[in-house]
Design a protein around this motif. Structure first.
Motif, PDB file in Angstrom:
ATOM      1  N   GLY A  78       0.860  -1.213  -0.081  1.00 15.69           N
ATOM      2  CA  GLY A  78       0.149   0.040   0.135  1.00 15.69           C
ATOM      3  C   GLY A  78       0.660   1.119  -0.022  1.00 15.69           C
ATOM      4  N   GLU A  79       0.209   2.445   0.539  1.00 18.24           N
ATOM      5  CA  GLU A  79       0.749   3.561   0.476  1.00 18.24           C
ATOM      6  C   GLU A  79       0.852   4.093   1.867  1.00 18.24           C
ATOM      7  OE1 GLU A  79       2.123   5.170  -2.127  1.00 18.24           O
ATOM      8  OE2 GLU A  79       1.094   3.730  -3.547  1.00 18.24           O
ATOM      9  N   ASP A  80       1.936   4.848   2.146  1.00 18.23           N
ATOM     10  CA  ASP A  80       2.110   5.132   3.751  1.00 18.23           C
ATOM     11  C   ASP A  80       0.820   5.616   4.412  1.00 18.23           C
ATOM     12  OD1 ASP A  80       4.767   4.360   3.486  1.00 18.23           O
ATOM     13  OD2 ASP A  80       5.654   6.182   3.770  1.00 18.23           O
ATOM     14  N   GLY A  81      -0.162   6.405   3.575  1.00 23.15           N
ATOM     15  CA  GLY A  81      -1.201   6.873   4.229  1.00 23.15           C
ATOM     16  C   GLY A  81      -2.254   5.832   4.790  1.00 23.15           C
ATOM     17  N   GLU A  82      -1.979   4.582   4.465  1.00 22.75           N
ATOM     18  CA  GLU A  82      -2.721   3.496   4.822  1.00 22.75           C
ATOM     19  C   GLU A  82      -2.420   3.205   6.363  1.00 22.75           C
ATOM     20  OE1 GLU A  82      -3.436  -1.369   4.143  1.00 22.75           O
ATOM     21  OE2 GLU A  82      -2.570  -0.310   2.443  1.00 22.75           O
ATOM     22  N   ILE A  83      -1.212   3.278   6.769  1.00 27.75           N
ATOM     23  CA  ILE A  83      -0.964   3.120   8.154  1.00 27.75           C
ATOM     24  C   ILE A  83      -1.415   4.193   9.005  1.00 27.75           C
ATOM     25  CG2 ILE A  83       1.415   3.000   9.561  1.00 27.75           C
ATOM     26  CD1 ILE A  83       2.705   2.106   7.072  1.00 27.75           C
ATOM     27  N   ASN A  84      -2.136   3.725  10.039  1.00 30.10           N
ATOM     28  CA  ASN A  84      -2.487   4.688  11.102  1.00 30.10           C
ATOM     29  C   ASN A  84      -2.415   4.090  12.658  1.00 30.10           C
ATOM     30  OD1 ASN A  84      -4.289   6.312  12.553  1.00 30.10           O
ATOM     31  ND2 ASN A  84      -6.005   6.296  10.995  1.00 30.10           N
ATOM     32  N   VAL A  85      -1.412   4.456  13.051  1.00 28.70           N
ATOM     33  CA  VAL A  85      -0.967   3.929  14.469  1.00 28.70           C
ATOM     34  C   VAL A  85      -2.166   4.694  15.518  1.00 28.70           C
ATOM     35  CG1 VAL A  85       1.278   3.085  13.812  1.00 28.70           C
ATOM     36  CG2 VAL A  85       0.772   5.432  14.980  1.00 28.70           C
ATOM     37  N   ALA A  86      -2.733   5.835  15.061  1.00 27.91           N
ATOM     38  CA  ALA A  86      -3.553   6.627  16.227  1.00 27.91           C
ATOM     39  C   ALA A  86      -4.919   5.937  16.194  1.00 27.91           C
ATOM     40  CB  ALA A  86      -3.605   8.066  15.645  1.00 27.91           C
ATOM     41  N   ARG A  87      -5.300   5.318  15.098  1.00 29.91           N
ATOM     42  CA  ARG A  87      -6.694   4.622  14.868  1.00 29.91           C
ATOM     43  C   ARG A  87      -6.564   3.349  14.264  1.00 29.91           C
ATOM     44  NH1 ARG A  87     -11.246   6.466  12.791  1.00 29.91           N
ATOM     45  NH2 ARG A  87     -12.031   5.603  14.323  1.00 29.91           N
ATOM     46  N   PRO A  88      -5.711   2.423  14.933  1.00 32.32           N
ATOM     47  CA  PRO A  88      -5.409   0.901  14.355  1.00 32.32           C
ATOM     48  C   PRO A  88      -6.903   0.267  14.103  1.00 32.32           C
ATOM     49  CG  PRO A  88      -4.519   0.980  16.364  1.00 32.32           C
ATOM     50  CD  PRO A  88      -5.079   2.431  15.999  1.00 32.32           C
ATOM     51  N   GLY A  89      -6.786  -0.652  13.169  1.00 29.86           N
ATOM     52  CA  GLY A  89      -7.837  -1.635  13.200  1.00 29.86           C
ATOM     53  C   GLY A  89      -9.211  -0.947  12.767  1.00 29.86           C
ATOM     54  N   ASP A  90      -9.188  -0.075  11.957  1.00 32.51           N
ATOM     55  CA  ASP A  90     -10.079   0.987  11.570  1.00 32.51           C
ATOM     56  C   ASP A  90     -10.719   1.474  12.871  1.00 32.51           C
ATOM     57  OD1 ASP A  90     -10.167   0.622   8.864  1.00 32.51           O
ATOM     58  OD2 ASP A  90     -11.433  -1.266   8.951  1.00 32.51           O
ATOM     59  N   GLY A  91      -9.953   1.774  13.819  1.00 30.56           N
ATOM     60  CA  GLY A  91     -10.344   2.748  14.914  1.00 30.56           C
ATOM     61  C   GLY A  91     -11.013   1.831  16.022  1.00 30.56           C
ATOM     62  N   HIS A  92     -10.847   0.374  16.044  1.00 30.94           N
ATOM     63  CA  HIS A  92     -11.431  -0.508  16.860  1.00 30.94           C
ATOM     64  C   HIS A  92     -10.635  -0.968  17.838  1.00 30.94           C
ATOM     65  CE1 HIS A  92     -14.483  -0.734  13.416  1.00 30.94           C
ATOM     66  NE2 HIS A  92     -15.376  -0.512  14.453  1.00 30.94           N
ATOM     67  N   HIS A  93      -9.354  -0.669  17.930  1.00 31.75           N
ATOM     68  CA  HIS A  93      -8.353  -1.292  18.773  1.00 31.75           C
ATOM     69  C   HIS A  93      -7.583  -0.073  19.527  1.00 31.75           C
ATOM     70  CE1 HIS A  93      -9.035  -5.306  17.672  1.00 31.75           C
ATOM     71  NE2 HIS A  93      -9.285  -4.857  16.280  1.00 31.75           N
ATOM     72  N   LYS A  94      -7.121  -0.269  20.704  1.00 28.06           N
ATOM     73  CA  LYS A  94      -6.319   0.670  21.287  1.00 28.06           C
ATOM     74  C   LYS A  94      -5.036   0.895  20.748  1.00 28.06           C
ATOM     75  CE  LYS A  94      -4.128   1.520  25.914  1.00 28.06           C
ATOM     76  NZ  LYS A  94      -3.778   0.846  26.947  1.00 28.06           N
ATOM     77  N   PRO A  95      -4.425   2.102  20.346  1.00 27.43           N
ATOM     78  CA  PRO A  95      -3.225   2.205  19.680  1.00 27.43           C
ATOM     79  C   PRO A  95      -2.107   1.574  20.592  1.00 27.43           C
ATOM     80  CG  PRO A  95      -4.406   4.396  19.684  1.00 27.43           C
ATOM     81  CD  PRO A  95      -5.141   3.396  20.772  1.00 27.43           C
ATOM     82  N   GLU A  96      -1.439   0.830  20.137  1.00 30.26           N
ATOM     83  CA  GLU A  96       0.156   0.234  20.626  1.00 30.26           C
ATOM     84  C   GLU A  96       1.089   1.482  20.409  1.00 30.26           C
ATOM     85  OE1 GLU A  96       0.651  -3.043  21.825  1.00 30.26           O
ATOM     86  OE2 GLU A  96      -1.642  -3.444  21.630  1.00 30.26           O
ATOM     87  N   PHE A  97       1.267   1.824  19.474  1.00 27.67           N
ATOM     88  CA  PHE A  97       2.390   2.888  19.137  1.00 27.67           C
ATOM     89  C   PHE A  97       1.734   4.326  18.882  1.00 27.67           C
ATOM     90  CE2 PHE A  97       3.134  -1.183  16.149  1.00 27.67           C
ATOM     91  CZ  PHE A  97       3.918  -1.647  17.216  1.00 27.67           C
ATOM     92  N   ASP A  98       2.627   5.059  19.289  1.00 30.47           N
ATOM     93  CA  ASP A  98       2.533   6.559  19.206  1.00 30.47           C
ATOM     94  C   ASP A  98       3.104   7.419  17.890  1.00 30.47           C
ATOM     95  OD1 ASP A  98       4.925   7.027  20.324  1.00 30.47           O
ATOM     96  OD2 ASP A  98       4.220   7.942  22.124  1.00 30.47           O
ATOM     97  N   ARG A  99       3.938   6.458  17.693  1.00 32.27           N
ATOM     98  CA  ARG A  99       4.723   7.109  16.382  1.00 32.27           C
ATOM     99  C   ARG A  99       5.277   5.845  15.708  1.00 32.27           C
ATOM    100  NH1 ARG A  99       9.293  11.207  17.973  1.00 32.27           N
ATOM    101  NH2 ARG A  99       9.462  10.076  19.913  1.00 32.27           N
TER     102      ARG A  99
END
Length: 170
Positions: free
Chosen positions: A114-135
């Motif tokens: 994919g493209e880097d924009g797909e990566i979302n550590v602030a709202r992982p799992g389409d926002g259904h999971h608590k973030p493991e990473f902050d950066r």
């Protein structure tokens, strides 16, 4: 009371996500502390436990999505063996309710399609999971052992050696 040496290892998976330049995804733990990795050693690749009845590859795919939001990935390889590490005893008593001495991990390498924009550590799992990473960032595979908490360093050295043949531009 069970002796530390007699405790089992928690079954887990780990994911090496390589981009088209051959660099690996690494995230900074959102819960970084002195005991669990802080500062320069707060980084790690996606990893997590295997649910009862779940196959390791399915767990790896699930954990990758739950921690990074990534679905656009192609399996490159599976490590031929399990890699294990022990937690420091003080951490083992706090983690997983003291049931495990560490983790045994099955590692997989994926190519990120994919493209880097797909990566979302602030709202992982389409926002259904608590973030493991902050950066997060892309890093050379060989640099990763120096960025991980010391008690996991041996596993990261094995992982880097195992998947080095895939860490090149495509």
């Amino acid at each position: 009371m069970t002796r530390f040496e007699d405790l089992p290892y928690r079954p887990c998976v780990g994911v090496v996500l390589l981009n088209r330049q051959g660099l690996a995804f690494i995230g900074r733990r959102a819960d970084a502390t002195a005991e669990h990795g802080a500062g320069d050693t707060a980084w790690q690749m996606p990893q997590g436990g295997i649910d009862p009845g779940e196959e390791p590859l399915a767990a790896a795919t699930r954990e990758l999505f739950e921690e990074t939001n990534v679905r656009s990935a192609t399996l490159l390889a599976e490590a031929p063996e399990w890699f294990a590490y022990d937690l420091p005893q003080v951490v083992a008593g706090q983690s997983w309710k003291g049931k495990y001495r560490g983790q045994t991990q099955k590692w997989f390498a994926f190519r990120f399609d994919g493209e880097d924009g797909e990566i979302n550590v602030a709202r992982p799992g389409d926002g259904h999971h608590k973030p493991e990473f902050d950066r997060w960032r892309w890093e050379t595979l060989d640099a990763l052992p120096g960025l991980i908490i010391p008690f996991k360093r041996g596993v990261y050295e094995q992982v880097a050696a195992t998947f080095r043949p895939f860490a090149h531009p495509v």
